[in-house]
Scaffold this active site. Sequence first.
Site, short mmCIF file in Angstrom:
data_model
loop_
_atom_site.label_atom_id
_atom_site.label_comp_id
_atom_site.label_asym_id
_atom_site.label_seq_id
_atom_site.Cartn_x
_atom_site.Cartn_y
_atom_site.Cartn_z
CB THR A 132 -0.90 0.00 1.26
OG1 THR A 132 -1.45 1.29 1.45
CG2 THR A 132 -0.12 -0.36 2.52
CG ASP A 133 -1.16 5.00 -0.90
OD1 ASP A 133 -1.68 4.35 0.02
OD2 ASP A 133 -1.76 5.91 -1.52
CD GLU A 134 -3.42 3.38 4.25
OE1 GLU A 134 -3.34 3.40 5.49
OE2 GLU A 134 -4.46 3.09 3.64
CE1 TYR A 157 -3.13 -2.62 5.78
CE2 TYR A 157 -3.22 -0.28 5.23
CZ TYR A 157 -3.20 -1.60 4.84
OH TYR A 157 -3.23 -1.91 3.50
CE LYS A 161 0.26 -4.56 2.98
NZ LYS A 161 -0.10 -5.91 2.43
P1 NAD Z 1 -9.44 -7.37 2.43
O1 NAD Z 1 -9.42 -7.11 3.90
O2 NAD Z 1 -10.68 -7.11 1.66
O3 NAD Z 1 -9.07 -8.90 2.16
C1 NAD Z 1 -8.04 -9.55 2.85
C2 NAD Z 1 -8.19 -11.05 2.60
O4 NAD Z 1 -7.13 -11.70 3.30
C3 NAD Z 1 -9.50 -11.63 3.15
O5 NAD Z 1 -10.06 -12.50 2.21
C4 NAD Z 1 -9.07 -12.37 4.40
O6 NAD Z 1 -9.90 -13.49 4.70
C5 NAD Z 1 -7.66 -12.80 4.04
N1 NAD Z 1 -6.82 -13.01 5.23
C6 NAD Z 1 -6.68 -12.18 6.30
N2 NAD Z 1 -5.85 -12.72 7.19
C7 NAD Z 1 -5.43 -13.90 6.68
C8 NAD Z 1 -4.54 -14.92 7.12
N3 NAD Z 1 -3.92 -14.81 8.31
N4 NAD Z 1 -4.33 -15.98 6.33
C9 NAD Z 1 -4.95 -16.09 5.13
N5 NAD Z 1 -5.82 -15.18 4.67
C10 NAD Z 1 -6.05 -14.10 5.43
O7 NAD Z 1 -8.20 -6.58 1.86
P2 NAD Z 1 -8.02 -5.86 0.44
O8 NAD Z 1 -8.53 -4.48 0.54
O9 NAD Z 1 -8.51 -6.76 -0.62
O10 NAD Z 1 -6.42 -5.77 0.38
C11 NAD Z 1 -5.65 -6.83 -0.19
C12 NAD Z 1 -4.19 -6.44 -0.16
O11 NAD Z 1 -3.99 -5.23 -0.88
C13 NAD Z 1 -3.67 -6.18 1.26
O12 NAD Z 1 -2.38 -6.70 1.35
C14 NAD Z 1 -3.67 -4.67 1.37
O13 NAD Z 1 -2.67 -4.23 2.27
C15 NAD Z 1 -3.36 -4.26 -0.06
N6 NAD Z 1 -3.87 -2.95 -0.48
C16 NAD Z 1 -5.17 -2.60 -0.28
C17 NAD Z 1 -5.63 -1.37 -0.72
C18 NAD Z 1 -7.08 -0.97 -0.56
O14 NAD Z 1 -7.44 0.16 -0.91
N7 NAD Z 1 -7.97 -1.84 -0.12
C19 NAD Z 1 -4.76 -0.50 -1.36
C20 NAD Z 1 -3.42 -0.88 -1.54
C21 NAD Z 1 -2.99 -2.11 -1.11
P1 TYD Z 2 -10.63 4.12 4.52
O1 TYD Z 2 -11.61 3.70 3.47
O2 TYD Z 2 -10.71 3.48 5.88
O3 TYD Z 2 -9.18 3.94 3.89
P2 TYD Z 2 -7.72 4.44 4.46
O4 TYD Z 2 -7.87 4.89 5.85
O5 TYD Z 2 -6.92 3.20 4.35
O6 TYD Z 2 -7.31 5.52 3.52
O7 TYD Z 2 -10.76 5.68 4.73
C1 TYD Z 2 -10.65 6.58 3.64
C2 TYD Z 2 -10.71 7.98 4.20
O8 TYD Z 2 -12.03 8.20 4.72
C3 TYD Z 2 -9.78 8.21 5.37
O9 TYD Z 2 -9.29 9.56 5.31
C4 TYD Z 2 -10.66 8.03 6.59
C5 TYD Z 2 -12.02 8.53 6.11
N1 TYD Z 2 -13.20 7.86 6.70
C6 TYD Z 2 -14.25 8.64 7.17
O10 TYD Z 2 -14.23 9.88 7.11
N2 TYD Z 2 -15.34 8.00 7.70
C7 TYD Z 2 -15.41 6.64 7.79
O11 TYD Z 2 -16.44 6.11 8.33
C8 TYD Z 2 -14.33 5.85 7.29
C9 TYD Z 2 -14.37 4.35 7.36
C10 TYD Z 2 -13.24 6.51 6.75
#
Ligand code: NAD
Ligand code: TYD
Length: 351
Positions: A132-134, A157, A161
């Site tokens: 992630t970019d975070e 988080y 990561k």
């Molecule tokens: P998500 O929470 O929707 O899905 C995570 C999946 O991992 C779930 O299916 C969960 O059951 C599985 N999981 C969790 N713990 C586990 C374990 N111990 N063993 C096996 N499986 C396990 O997450 P997402 O949003 O789909 O993110 C997927 C990846 O992409 C992550 O690594 C996240 O850091 C990265 N990512 C997410 C975003 C975003 O905006 N959502 C952006 C950049 C990177």
């Molecule tokens: P989120 O979807 O949790 O992603 P991330 O924190 O990983 O960027 O949140 C996106 C943005 O929205 C973040 O600045 C937090 C804000 N946010 C709210 O304002 N209200 C909410 O209920 C949630 C879940 C997030």
Amino acid sequence: MKRTLLITGGAGFIGSHVVRLFVNKYPDYQVVNLDALTYAGNLENLLDIQDKPNYVFEKGDITDEARIEALFGQYAFDGVIHLAAESHVDRSIMDPLAFIKTNVLGTATLLNVARQHWKGHEDGKLFYHVSTDEVYGSLGQEGLFTEQTPYDPRSPYSASKASSDHFVKAYYHTYHLPVVLSNCSNNYGSNHFPEKLIPLAIHNIKHSKPVPVYGKGDNIRDWLFVEDHARAIDTIFHHGRLGETYNIGGFNEWKNIDLIHLLCKIMDEKLQRAPGTSAQLITFVKDRAGHDLRYAIDATKLNTELGWSPSLQFEEGLEKTVAWYLANETWLDNVTSGAYQQYYQDQYNKR
Ligand code: NAD
Ligand code: TYD
């Protein structure tokens, strides 16, 4: 070419889109989806491909070394695309150790098993770590995250990561494990669990419930359509250079409050409500602890080196996303029943 891939976290939001893309696009690849099915994992995300001959689901935890060993023995993977993670910042504030366990220990366990299985015949193997970019921390009003930006994680988080990214790079340098990494901005799209901003807001607007906006809504995120992220992962998996990091993003920054207003407008149209109805639900609530102000990705390297660019404009992607949630009420009802209610109470009723 035949390949056998392990995709971890394939039942989650992004993972399910990646699994679908690989299963459909590469019929010669055997895709094994390993997922622990935590609250965020949902096999309903994969109903359309679950019976394909090149797809297998394995329920298991990435921290379970014996299980990972057995799977490598059974399938002889030549590629790993690692997405399994605890992924929600607010949950990481509530329970940081769960994030350290899965994101750090789980990643290290996978790396270690891959290292042992591939030792001496690393050619043609690849461990792709999805991040992630975070990890880069929080930007002020100016500048973008590049691949050279120093890591500065600020939530449990992002710290977990960042730690996992460092282990991936350490395995590359120390053991010559063939790795590639990508760091992507915030994703949105179908099958997104409604703890994250966009699906949570869609769910609440649909039910005419308050839409919680943290602080003043001034925080900025850079949004990418999830299918574009999956396409980028496909590109990097096949063409990325070993040991490299690629930033993924669509140059699409939105202040939270502006995004929510746009979403309210789309919801009013789709639900045939009078203009302005949904915006009345916006409720400013106590800010997130350590809330990063701004994320913004410079994806120039991925574009110039590998030719990837996003396919959708944000408004179009958001409309598609809203349409999906309104057409998939059962999916949304199922994931918001049970344990979700307790989470929502714990997270929002204290605010
Ligand atoms: P998500 O929470 O929707 O899905 C995570 C999946 O991992 C779930 O299916 C969960 O059951 C599985 N999981 C969790 N713990 C586990 C374990 N111990 N063993 C096996 N499986 C396990 O997450 P997402 O949003 O789909 O993110 C997927 C990846 O992409 C992550 O690594 C996240 O850091 C990265 N990512 C997410 C975003 C975003 O905006 N959502 C952006 C950049 C990177
Ligand atoms: P989120 O979807 O949790 O992603 P991330 O924190 O990983 O960027 O949140 C996106 C943005 O929205 C973040 O600045 C937090 C804000 N946010 C709210 O304002 N209200 C909410 O209920 C949630 C879940 C997030």
